[in-house]
Write a protein that holds these residues in place. Structure first.
Motif, short mmCIF file in Angstrom:
data_model
loop_
_atom_site.label_atom_id
_atom_site.label_comp_id
_atom_site.label_asym_id
_atom_site.label_seq_id
_atom_site.Cartn_x
_atom_site.Cartn_y
_atom_site.Cartn_z
N ARG A 116 0.84 -1.19 0.00
CA ARG A 116 0.00 0.00 0.00
C ARG A 116 0.88 1.24 0.00
O ARG A 116 1.98 1.23 0.56
CB ARG A 116 -0.91 0.02 1.24
CG ARG A 116 -2.02 -0.99 1.21
CD ARG A 116 -2.77 -1.04 2.55
NE ARG A 116 -3.11 0.29 3.05
CZ ARG A 116 -4.33 0.63 3.47
NH1 ARG A 116 -5.32 -0.25 3.44
NH2 ARG A 116 -4.56 1.85 3.94
N ASP A 118 0.64 3.79 1.76
CA ASP A 118 0.90 4.23 3.14
C ASP A 118 1.74 3.25 3.94
O ASP A 118 1.98 3.46 5.13
CB ASP A 118 -0.41 4.53 3.86
CG ASP A 118 -1.33 3.30 3.96
OD1 ASP A 118 -0.90 2.18 3.63
OD2 ASP A 118 -2.51 3.49 4.34
N SER A 127 6.49 1.30 1.18
CA SER A 127 5.56 2.42 1.02
C SER A 127 5.96 3.36 -0.11
O SER A 127 7.09 3.33 -0.59
CB SER A 127 5.47 3.22 2.33
OG SER A 127 6.73 3.82 2.62
N THR A 172 -3.50 6.70 0.35
CA THR A 172 -3.40 5.76 1.47
C THR A 172 -3.12 4.37 0.91
O THR A 172 -2.01 3.86 0.97
CB THR A 172 -4.68 5.76 2.33
OG1 THR A 172 -5.83 5.56 1.48
CG2 THR A 172 -4.82 7.06 3.08
#
Length: 197
Positions: A116, A118, A127, A172
């Motif tokens: 992801r 985030d 990230s 996100t």
């Protein structure tokens, strides 16, 4: 030596093997790879980069071939323990692909397609822009197809619900630059995946 056409045909043979085992994934890899192709073109990647992302998308779920049938074909929602096993499929897929030197660049993208933006994804919690760009594109397209199709534990989202969820998770779950392209060219993605509208 394999040419591009032969390489693509070989990849389709591999994905068909998974789909023969797991009927639920039938067509999933094609729809995801076709959306990846559309986004890659719109983002201006080179022909070689676009091909790499497209081929990786075809193979992104190949690791599910190593997941037990009792979990892969379960008709209800997975337990936390079962989901932990499902989460191993990117690493399994990367191990499979790394058996062939020609597939090494694809293996890296497959390994990270559930990361992801985030850092809350898996398997490594990588990230932002540290996630390979091919993986970031697949993440968006994979989620679109997951939402747009019926699952054993829920009905398909409406197109509007899917569109809003992708926008909501920008920055996100997903790379915001890729979400911007997906939103801007949404109709192209829907047509590429051949969803009923």
């Amino acid at each position: 030596m394999f040419g591009v056409v032969e390489f693509h045909e070989m990849i389709e043979c591999i994905t068909t093997a998974l789909e023969e085992r797991d009927y639920y994934t039938e067509g999933h890899s094609r729809r995801v790879s076709d959306m990846v192709l559309a986004i890659s073109h719109r983002m201006g990647f080179s022909e070689d980069e676009t091909r790499l992302f497209h081929f990786s998308a075809h193979l992104h779920d190949i690791g599910k071939i190593g997941i037990p049938d009792s979990i892969l074909r379960k008709s209800g929602k997975l337990t936390d323990e079962e989901f932990g096993i499902i989460k191993q499929h990117p690493a399994i897929g990367a191990r499979i692909l790394r058996k062939a030197a020609a597939f090494e660049p694809l293996a890296e993208i497959v390994l990270h397609h559930h990361e992801r933006f985030d850092g809350l994804g898996y398997p490594d919690g990588t990230s932002g822009y540290s996630i390979p760009v091919g993986s970031r594109i697949i993440a968006v397209c994979d989620s679109i197809d997951a939402m747009m199709t019926t699952r054993s534990y829920r009905s398909a989202f409406s197109e509007k619900e899917c569109f809003e969820e992708i926008k909501k998770c920008s920055g996100t779950r997903y790379d915001p630059d890729i979400v911007d392209i997906a939103v801007k060219y949404w109709n192209e993605l829907m047509e590429a995946a051949q969803y009923k509208r």
